[in-house]
Design a protein around this motif. Structure first.
Motif, PDB file in Angstrom:
ATOM      1  N   ASP B 473       0.808  -1.313  -0.032  1.00  0.00           N
ATOM      2  CA  ASP B 473       0.082   0.013   0.134  1.00  0.00           C
ATOM      3  C   ASP B 473       0.840   1.254  -0.042  1.00  0.00           C
ATOM      4  O   ASP B 473       2.156   1.159   0.068  1.00  0.00           O
ATOM      5  N   ALA B 474       0.160   2.327  -0.137  1.00  0.00           N
ATOM      6  CA  ALA B 474       0.979   3.723  -0.109  1.00  0.00           C
ATOM      7  C   ALA B 474       1.513   4.190   0.817  1.00  0.00           C
ATOM      8  O   ALA B 474       2.685   4.789   1.111  1.00  0.00           O
ATOM      9  N   PHE B 475       1.115   3.766   2.096  1.00  0.00           N
ATOM     10  CA  PHE B 475       1.371   4.248   3.710  1.00  0.00           C
ATOM     11  C   PHE B 475       2.953   3.617   3.489  1.00  0.00           C
ATOM     12  O   PHE B 475       3.156   2.584   3.571  1.00  0.00           O
ATOM     13  N   GLY B 476       3.762   4.739   3.757  1.00  0.00           N
ATOM     14  CA  GLY B 476       5.196   4.213   4.086  1.00  0.00           C
ATOM     15  C   GLY B 476       6.113   4.291   2.927  1.00  0.00           C
ATOM     16  O   GLY B 476       7.209   4.102   2.915  1.00  0.00           O
ATOM     17  N   SER B 477       5.635   4.517   1.914  1.00  0.00           N
ATOM     18  CA  SER B 477       6.168   4.637   0.549  1.00  0.00           C
ATOM     19  C   SER B 477       7.038   6.041   0.556  1.00  0.00           C
ATOM     20  O   SER B 477       6.666   7.100   1.482  1.00  0.00           O
ATOM     21  N   GLU B 478       7.930   6.058  -0.065  1.00  0.00           N
ATOM     22  CA  GLU B 478       8.749   7.309  -0.290  1.00  0.00           C
ATOM     23  C   GLU B 478       8.064   8.773  -0.177  1.00  0.00           C
ATOM     24  O   GLU B 478       7.441   8.667  -1.105  1.00  0.00           O
ATOM     25  N   GLY B 479       8.383   9.440   0.873  1.00  0.00           N
ATOM     26  CA  GLY B 479       7.555  10.721   0.855  1.00  0.00           C
ATOM     27  C   GLY B 479       6.328  10.527   1.259  1.00  0.00           C
ATOM     28  O   GLY B 479       5.728  11.750   1.203  1.00  0.00           O
ATOM     29  N   PHE B 480       5.883   9.466   1.930  1.00  0.00           N
ATOM     30  CA  PHE B 480       4.272   9.427   1.983  1.00  0.00           C
ATOM     31  C   PHE B 480       3.864   8.659   3.521  1.00  0.00           C
ATOM     32  O   PHE B 480       3.703   7.505   3.539  1.00  0.00           O
ATOM     33  N   THR B 481       4.490   9.372   4.316  1.00  0.00           N
ATOM     34  CA  THR B 481       4.658   8.798   5.714  1.00  0.00           C
ATOM     35  C   THR B 481       3.681   9.523   6.829  1.00  0.00           C
ATOM     36  O   THR B 481       3.855   8.927   7.933  1.00  0.00           O
ATOM     37  N   GLY B 482       2.706  10.415   6.327  1.00  0.00           N
ATOM     38  CA  GLY B 482       2.145  11.084   7.257  1.00  0.00           C
ATOM     39  C   GLY B 482       2.335  12.692   7.299  1.00  0.00           C
ATOM     40  O   GLY B 482       3.237  13.243   6.439  1.00  0.00           O
ATOM     41  N   SER B 483       1.371  13.513   7.831  1.00  0.00           N
ATOM     42  CA  SER B 483       1.499  14.945   7.723  1.00  0.00           C
ATOM     43  C   SER B 483       1.474  15.454   6.463  1.00  0.00           C
ATOM     44  O   SER B 483       2.362  16.237   6.146  1.00  0.00           O
ATOM     45  N   GLN B 484       0.754  14.790   5.584  1.00  0.00           N
ATOM     46  CA  GLN B 484       0.543  15.043   4.160  1.00  0.00           C
ATOM     47  C   GLN B 484      -0.179  16.412   3.872  1.00  0.00           C
ATOM     48  O   GLN B 484      -1.434  16.319   3.989  1.00  0.00           O
ATOM     49  N   TRP B 485       0.340  17.295   2.779  1.00  0.00           N
ATOM     50  CA  TRP B 485      -0.514  18.536   2.539  1.00  0.00           C
ATOM     51  C   TRP B 485      -0.629  18.026   0.965  1.00  0.00           C
ATOM     52  O   TRP B 485       0.390  17.516   0.346  1.00  0.00           O
ATOM     53  N   SER B 486      -1.590  17.976   0.341  1.00  0.00           N
ATOM     54  CA  SER B 486      -2.008  17.828  -1.139  1.00  0.00           C
ATOM     55  C   SER B 486      -2.880  19.064  -1.535  1.00  0.00           C
ATOM     56  O   SER B 486      -3.733  19.506  -0.922  1.00  0.00           O
ATOM     57  N   PHE B 487      -2.425  19.237  -2.664  1.00  0.00           N
ATOM     58  CA  PHE B 487      -3.359  20.208  -3.649  1.00  0.00           C
ATOM     59  C   PHE B 487      -3.772  19.782  -4.885  1.00  0.00           C
ATOM     60  O   PHE B 487      -3.032  18.766  -5.621  1.00  0.00           O
ATOM     61  N   GLY B 488      -4.622  20.425  -5.438  1.00  0.00           N
ATOM     62  CA  GLY B 488      -5.209  19.911  -6.706  1.00  0.00           C
ATOM     63  C   GLY B 488      -6.284  20.762  -7.423  1.00  0.00           C
ATOM     64  O   GLY B 488      -6.908  21.478  -6.866  1.00  0.00           O
ATOM     65  N   VAL B 489      -6.569  20.215  -8.554  1.00  0.00           N
ATOM     66  CA  VAL B 489      -7.735  20.647  -9.276  1.00  0.00           C
ATOM     67  C   VAL B 489      -8.680  19.332  -9.771  1.00  0.00           C
ATOM     68  O   VAL B 489      -7.777  18.141  -9.915  1.00  0.00           O
ATOM     69  N   GLN B 490      -9.859  19.355 -10.121  1.00  0.00           N
ATOM     70  CA  GLN B 490     -10.433  18.179 -10.519  1.00  0.00           C
ATOM     71  C   GLN B 490     -11.665  18.418 -11.031  1.00  0.00           C
ATOM     72  O   GLN B 490     -12.349  19.379 -10.548  1.00  0.00           O
ATOM     73  N   SER B 491     -12.100  17.903 -12.035  1.00  0.00           N
ATOM     74  CA  SER B 491     -13.681  18.078 -12.660  1.00  0.00           C
ATOM     75  C   SER B 491     -14.114  16.600 -12.248  1.00  0.00           C
ATOM     76  O   SER B 491     -13.597  15.717 -12.124  1.00  0.00           O
ATOM     77  N   GLU B 492     -15.629  16.911 -12.145  1.00  0.00           N
ATOM     78  CA  GLU B 492     -16.092  15.346 -11.947  1.00  0.00           C
ATOM     79  C   GLU B 492     -17.643  15.613 -12.475  1.00  0.00           C
ATOM     80  O   GLU B 492     -18.286  16.653 -12.408  1.00  0.00           O
ATOM     81  N   ILE B 493     -18.208  14.730 -13.332  1.00  0.00           N
ATOM     82  CA  ILE B 493     -19.339  15.007 -14.083  1.00  0.00           C
ATOM     83  C   ILE B 493     -20.020  13.654 -14.050  1.00  0.00           C
ATOM     84  O   ILE B 493     -19.455  12.376 -13.904  1.00  0.00           O
ATOM     85  N   TRP B 494     -21.444  13.748 -13.949  1.00  0.00           N
ATOM     86  CA  TRP B 494     -22.291  12.080 -14.299  1.00  0.00           C
ATOM     87  C   TRP B 494     -23.545  12.924 -15.080  1.00  0.00           C
ATOM     88  O   TRP B 494     -23.832  13.829 -14.792  1.00  0.00           O
ATOM     89  N   PHE B 495     -23.941  12.222 -15.947  1.00  0.00           N
ATOM     90  CA  PHE B 495     -25.305  12.449 -16.496  1.00  0.00           C
ATOM     91  C   PHE B 495     -25.788  11.059 -17.151  1.00  0.00           C
ATOM     92  O   PHE B 495     -25.038  10.156 -17.386  1.00  0.00           O
TER      93      PHE B 495
END
Lengths: 495, 495, 495
Positions: B473-495
């Motif tokens: 799993d991702a937990f414990g992989s390089e640079g992903f060990t806790g106290s993470q900030w993440s930023f982003g943009v995203q679109s979502e649609i359904w119809f």
């Protein structure tokens, strides 16, 4: 009695007479007046009515004849044209999906090519015998130009998997099978080309036709190329001409560790005379004779293929329905008589002759039948001196029971006598399958009506000798050695 | 005075009287005549007018009632029917696509299943936590038949990748997830089957439902098979019955170097009583007990699964909105309580119990809230004696600020106590995430309104012990060990 | 004469007079009556007629004005709105498919990037030079909301293969290239944002533009991200702002056996002033400097890119037509000046400058011409001290001969002087190609009219030195060493 005396009563009489007469006139008069007055009132009312009616008619006239600057009629005609137009996008599909389960409650091998003769094109009946989810999505787009020309764009996605899972990224075979453009009604095409259409791209040929119940085309012409349809060579002679390429990739050559590629090019003339069809093709695959087919024989680098077919408008002249009958013969690369140019491993001396035939009719008001035969003999196919013979007899029977339900039955029998060729042992024997399929459909009424949802039970059996023929086919694999029951459900649709 | 003398004035008087009277009559007469003549003129005019009005009405009548042989009304009705028809092609979609970037300006792991509990179905909140481009394209086609029957064909392409590149042929997971046909309004279906519909093929079950904010179904029933919906067993009891197959491919067996395949078959009855739902399933996968699950335990070859759910029309009876609550329990192969039949590695003694719940309501005119809980305990899951427990609490909050903009917030907390089972170390700990997402939408107004374009910042943290739980799993992989900030943009649609 | 005697004739006279008068009145009377009666009949008829006309008008009125509760006009308007709506599904496509065969009757390498300069973006003319079937299927969906806002969903499937076979599951490159949502006409966007639209997802940037005849964009900005279009910064200044991510996957690092991943993030401002465009981008790829580019140089972890372009409304001011001219310059990661952020192997000192230019016009009524130039110099590109220069001159000429047919000609010349950089030998030389392509199209009339079906013959030649440049390109591969004839057919479409 003096005159005055006399005059008085006279005057009175005159007065009386006058009065009487005037009374008479006045009575008539007042009746007339009354009638006149009535009439005047009625005329006034009628006038008003006529005026109103006119106003109403005018108003309706205006509303239908010109709201803004376009009449209702013109606006409707424009909308109708849009609604009825065959231009723009159209969606088409073929799909089948379901379960094929053996009596051990596990998936069971199947498919119309399940027997050892399958890889040679020896298909058997498909009802209750299909283990896959296969789907074609057709995205079509038609454009009509001011000068009358029509352009059709056709694109087809296809996928086939045997897993029952919903997410099939690992097993996916999704690919683009058709991408082509076809032009028709070109104003600068005249004379013999008046009704001709031209195309280029990747496609299944328009005039392929199949034995539906065995899931096999008589001839499958397809690949990437270009051609022209419907050239009118004489009053009763129409012809198509096409060039199709197919790729032979990464085949071994006799120089060890070097693989090579080449292309098969098939030039075809497909002639139609009334119900008759005569198709003739020449095939060429440069340097394919350098292919190592691992048995000392030389691979073909050219070939020839021909078919004579009859498209019948009745059930063999016996009753209403239809039939199709064809004989195909091929040599060299043409000895794969169905998928023209589809097999690069044939020897230069390979020959094959195939006959195919089916018909459909109603035996009785609710009983349909469709018998079919497909048989082939090929020699020097995969190695000099080999010989492969197989023949399949198949009959689909359907009994329409309600508006939405029919019972379908299918019996199939295949005899095969297969030389070992390049792959293993020779084998001779036969395969039989019988299927019962209670079938739901939105509206019963013919062999070509889809969609269908069917439940089925099949029993199949074959000669034990066939189990040892090849390690690559299903026969003889674990738990699949004969006397098989299978059960399942399946939907099938096309439109 | 003689008689003549006498007679003259009398005659004159009579003549005068006569004249007078005739004058009187004639005056009256000429008035009448005048009136008559006027009337005649008016009648003639009225006649003409009526005639014109009639002609105009007739002309309009003709133009609306019959241009060619069809009335405007009839033509319009036909166009209306086409325009309003639900027949033919329809396109549907679900898609999300965007960037999820860590504070080192590189992609960061994410997804609602990012925690160690993820592979067990322990999803966390999805807002500001999704790294992928996932899209479903649904190509639907409806046909309505003369007898009233309806056939629906449904095909779905799906793809999910995490790369940000445009050309993703190498990473592509494009596959066909749904291919099925469903029939409804069949005229020969009557009685309890009057409103029933039948289907066959590959599909997601119609009656699956989800906790949207954690991107997880309560129950996901899907695969290839057939079934019937909406059988009316009693006045307040509707039921669905289905058989779904799923494939277990290439699993190791105890005989070394031999892998085996089998199929899971799930038979389900899904019952609806008003707001209540009771679903019960039996599962069977022949020979799955020969699977080597590499810890001495025996894999299940059968299972059972059940769910009781309530579909609420209000926010827990407290305010307007909705809620759903369900408890699921499974044994053996049924111990994967969400994806029924989706996990063939469960032990024969595996048990799992899951509860799920969410609701949505408006706290105030522009403030929406959606709390959700999902929790599960399972034992003897991947090996005898193991135990996995996890619980997720999630709340989405939204504040509608303009017609096109709202602030969204999400807080998620997950506690997990996971045995090592077949894969590595045991671990206990918790995960929290908080997200702020300024969100644009064409029209605000509810949790189910899409599309959305969102910008977001998330902070997530977890107990260090969870980093060592699994190398997969991702937990414990390089640079992903806790106290993470993440930023982003995203679109979502359904119809 | 007694009084009685006298009276008698008087009475008689009076009676006569009375009678006469009465007779006179009666004659007039009966005429009047007749006229009255006629009139009454006519009025009755007119009344009936008016009534009928009114009834007809009313009936038509009703049929047009209200069948049910909706008038024909209103119903038609509703249908028109549906028919004319730009909402809902729309299908778009780009596709080309055909054969490219050498004079040995086998497939021949090709493509606009066939020369050694190809991997650097040095495209040559495409006519009669394309060996592939490439198709893009665009599934678009537009929704318009009550508040006026518009949402556009765009999804694109793309595939490209070089095999001529129909079933290409093994070679398939099918993938989803675009998935994004764009909002426009948002009511809460005002001022400078009045006409702005926002988007997020995976896409090709809206404002990319290309030199069609060499199949190359001037600048290709694409990937996954978000942005805003058409911000009105001043009266004659519109600008777009965007953030695009691209993935650099599994590149080698100097620590042996460890590969790494990172993301390139490109922030772009794209400014439009009348016909002028100024685009400026900053690029950042964290830790990309840890990439091992295997020649001692350091890979760039950032970059800059800019373009100044002019979009001309005439053929260079000389005649009707259009032209586009642009100069691009990039440094570091920006030194891949076409695919911004598309190459992670550039050195930190890399620089590149490219100029591009094309125009189209009619030389004479049926003769079109489109000359184009593309040239680039880059230094320190793949290793410190390297230098790559290339320039391509291309001209497409077309002669419209009938409504459906034109002759197309293309001449292309490329000079290249390429340092060895990271891959093999340096080389200097030139490539030329001349193509004749008889071309069918539904309607001739311009360079942008598609579909086309073309047959072609091409002759290409190049300096022998180019054959040894790289083992990875087609030049120098078996049977492809210069003086090549190629022949083929191809269709091309877009809509």
């Amino acid at each position: 009695m003096n005159a005055a005396m006399l005059r008085t009563p006279l005057v009175a009489a005159v007065a009386v007479a006058s009065f009487t007469m005037s009374g008479l006139a006045s009575a008539q008069q007042s009746d007339l007046e009354q009638r006149l007055a009535d009439l005047e009132a009625r005329v006034a009312a009628a006038e008003q009515r006529a005026q109103q009616a006119e106003a109403r008619a005018a108003s309706v006239e205006q509303s239908t004849a010109a709201s803004g600057d376009e009449s209702l009629e013109a606006r409707l005609a424009r909308v109708e044209e849009k609604a009825d137009s065959d231009e723009g996008f159209a969606f088409g599909a073929y799909a089948r999906s379901g379960l094929l389960i053996g009596d051990d409650h596990k998936s069971i091998p199947g498919g119309p090519g399940v027997t050892p003769a399958g890889p040679l094109g020896g298909n058997v009946g498909r009802l209750g015998n299909e283990p896959d989810t296969y789907a074609e999505a057709k995205l079509n787009y038609r454009q009509r130009y001011d000068n009358g020309a029509v352009a059709d764009y056709r694109m087809m996605f296809a996928d086939g998997v045997t897993t029952s899972n919903d997410w099939t990224a690992d097993e996916s075979n999704l690919n683009v099978r058709n991408v082509y453009v076809e032009f028709s009604e070109l104003p600068s095409f005249t004379g013999a080309f008046e009704d001709a259409s031209i195309w280029a791209g990747k496609r299944f040929d328009r005039d392929n036709f199949d034995i539906h119940w065995m899931d096999t085309d008589f001839v499958f012409l397809g690949g990437t190329g270009a051609g022209i349809y419907d050239v009118q060579l004489a009053d009763s002679w129409k012809a198509n001409f096409s060039l199709y390429g197919r790729s032979y990739s990464d085949f071994p050559t006799e120089e060890s560790e070097i693989t090579d590629d080449t292309d098969n090019l098939t030039l075809t003339a497909n002639n139609f005379f009334g119900n008759w069809q005569w198709m003739v093709s020449g095939l060429s695959a440069a340097d394919n004779d350098e292919r190592d087919i691992e048995n000392g024989s030389t691979a073909a680098d050219s070939g020839a293929h021909t078919m004579v077919a009859y498209h019948g408008d009745s059930f063999f002249g016996l009753s209403e329905g239809n039939f199709k009958a064809a004989v195909m013969h091929g040599q060299g690369l043409g000895a794969e008589v169905k998928v023209v140019g589809g097999n690069g491993s044939l020897t230069e001396d390979a020959t094959a002759t195939r006959v195919g035939l089916y018909g459909t009719t109603y035996l009785a008001p609710k009983w349909r039948i469709a018998p079919a035969i497909l048989a082939e003999v090929s020699e020097d196919r995969l190695a000099e001196g080999d010989k492969y013979s197989w023949a399949t007899f198949n009959t689909r029977l359907a009994n329409e029971l309600t508006a939405n339900f029919e019972m379908q039955y299918e019996a199939t029998y295949q005899y095969m006598d297969l030389d070992q060729g390049a792959s293993g042992n020779a084998a001779e024997g036969s395969y039989t399958k019988f299927t019962v399929a209670p079938t739901f459909k939105p509206q019963v009424g013919g062999f070509w009506k889809r969609p269908e949802i069917r439940v089925f039970a099949s029993y199949s059996d074959w000669d034990e000798e066939l189990n040892d023929y090849s390690a690559d086919d299903a026969f003889g694999s674990e738990g699949f050695t004969g006397s098989q029951w299978s059960f399942g459900v399946q939907s099938e649709i096309w439109f």
